[in-house]
Design a protein around this motif. Structure first.
Motif, PDB file in Angstrom:
ATOM      1  N   TYR A  25       0.830  -1.208   0.000  1.00 15.24           N
ATOM      2  CA  TYR A  25       0.000   0.000   0.000  1.00 15.24           C
ATOM      3  C   TYR A  25       0.865   1.259   0.000  1.00 15.24           C
ATOM      4  CZ  TYR A  25      -3.250   3.618   1.454  1.00 15.24           C
ATOM      5  OH  TYR A  25      -3.988   4.771   1.521  1.00 15.24           O
ATOM      6  N   ASP A  26       1.817   1.327   0.932  1.00 16.63           N
ATOM      7  CA  ASP A  26       2.577   2.562   1.158  1.00 16.63           C
ATOM      8  C   ASP A  26       3.356   3.063  -0.058  1.00 16.63           C
ATOM      9  OD1 ASP A  26       1.680   2.951   3.807  1.00 16.63           O
ATOM     10  OD2 ASP A  26       3.096   1.435   4.489  1.00 16.63           O
TER      11      ASP A  26
ATOM     12  N   LYS B  20      -8.833   6.285  -2.349  1.00 22.77           N
ATOM     13  CA  LYS B  20      -8.735   6.780  -0.967  1.00 22.77           C
ATOM     14  C   LYS B  20      -9.561   5.964   0.018  1.00 22.77           C
ATOM     15  CE  LYS B  20      -7.352  11.521  -1.910  1.00 22.77           C
ATOM     16  NZ  LYS B  20      -7.719  12.950  -1.802  1.00 22.77           N
ATOM     17  N   THR B  21     -10.432   5.089  -0.475  1.00 27.77           N
ATOM     18  CA  THR B  21     -11.200   4.225   0.431  1.00 27.77           C
ATOM     19  C   THR B  21     -10.398   3.003   0.864  1.00 27.77           C
ATOM     20  OG1 THR B  21     -12.217   2.818  -1.287  1.00 27.77           O
ATOM     21  CG2 THR B  21     -13.362   4.892  -0.710  1.00 27.77           C
TER      22      THR B  21
ATOM     23  N   GLU C 264      -7.462   0.715   2.461  1.00 28.71           N
ATOM     24  CA  GLU C 264      -6.703   0.764   3.715  1.00 28.71           C
ATOM     25  C   GLU C 264      -5.449  -0.104   3.599  1.00 28.71           C
ATOM     26  OE1 GLU C 264      -7.484   2.561   6.405  1.00 28.71           O
ATOM     27  OE2 GLU C 264      -9.316   3.334   5.484  1.00 28.71           O
ATOM     28  N   PRO C 265      -4.368   0.298   4.255  1.00 28.25           N
ATOM     29  CA  PRO C 265      -3.146  -0.511   4.211  1.00 28.25           C
ATOM     30  C   PRO C 265      -3.371  -1.973   4.596  1.00 28.25           C
ATOM     31  CG  PRO C 265      -2.671   1.627   5.165  1.00 28.25           C
ATOM     32  CD  PRO C 265      -4.172   1.551   4.999  1.00 28.25           C
TER      33      PRO C 265
ATOM     34  N   GLN D  83      -5.643  -3.934   3.852  1.00 33.22           N
ATOM     35  CA  GLN D  83      -6.116  -4.730   2.717  1.00 33.22           C
ATOM     36  C   GLN D  83      -4.958  -5.240   1.858  1.00 33.22           C
ATOM     37  OE1 GLN D  83      -8.868  -1.394   1.704  1.00 33.22           O
ATOM     38  NE2 GLN D  83     -10.245  -3.067   1.157  1.00 33.22           N
TER      39      GLN D  83
END
Length: 170
Positions: free
Chosen positions: A4-5, A99-100, A102-103, A105
């Motif tokens: 994600y990051d 933007k919905t 989450e890391p 996920q």
């Protein structure tokens, strides 16, 4: 390593920058007194997608890649944009959806098996999918959209592609 990051914020940034390219295209059209929407049919080569399809591919690349890595279903956007405003709205919807996410996920996404519709019976590990296919494809379409606009006189430069950088004092 959580994908994600290094990945989702970058997608959001580039899709957002694509919106600024459209702003600059609109400014050029107003200055030169032409319909900005004619640019949507522009292409760099006869066998290449036109600008509108490049923007659709930016949107699709962002949402499909993120969805596959997060293990979720992406939103479906019809490929029916005919105006710059409709393209901008699609890009805005893409950002809003990204933007919905989450890391959490994306935990384990680097090892997740990614199956692609064009390669039945085959899969890629998440990290290979991201690094060797999805990101190069995403940047190919972003670069091509940028180049079409630049080729047609839109005043975009490298920082318009990259966007704001988080500089700090050293």
């Amino acid at each position: 390593m959580n994908l994600y990051d290094p990945f989702v914020p970058q997608l959001i940034q580039i899709v957002g920058q694509a919106c600024t390219w459209l702003d600059k295209a609109q400014a050029l059209a107003e200055q030169k007194k032409f319909d900005v929407n004619v640019l949507l049919g522009a292409r760099l080569a006869p066998d290449q997608y036109p600008l509108v399809r490049q923007f659709q591919a930016i949107s699709d690349g962002a949402k499909f890649t993120a969805a596959r890595l997060a293990g979720v279903t992406p939103p479906v956007f019809e490929d029916n944009e005919k105006t710059v405003e409709e393209v901008r709205a699609r890009l805005d919807k893409t950002i809003a959806w990204l933007k919905t996410l989450e890391p959490a996920q994306f935990e384990g996404a680097e090892a997740r098996t990614i199956v692609l519709p064009f390669a039945p019976g085959k899969g890629l590990k998440g990290l290979d999918f991201l690094v060797k296919m999805a990101l190069p494809n995403f940047y190919f379409h972003a670069t091509t959209a940028y180049a079409i606009l630049r080729h047609n006189g839109v005043d975009v430069g490298k920082l318009d592609f990259i966007g704001n950088l988080p500089f700090f004092e050293v």
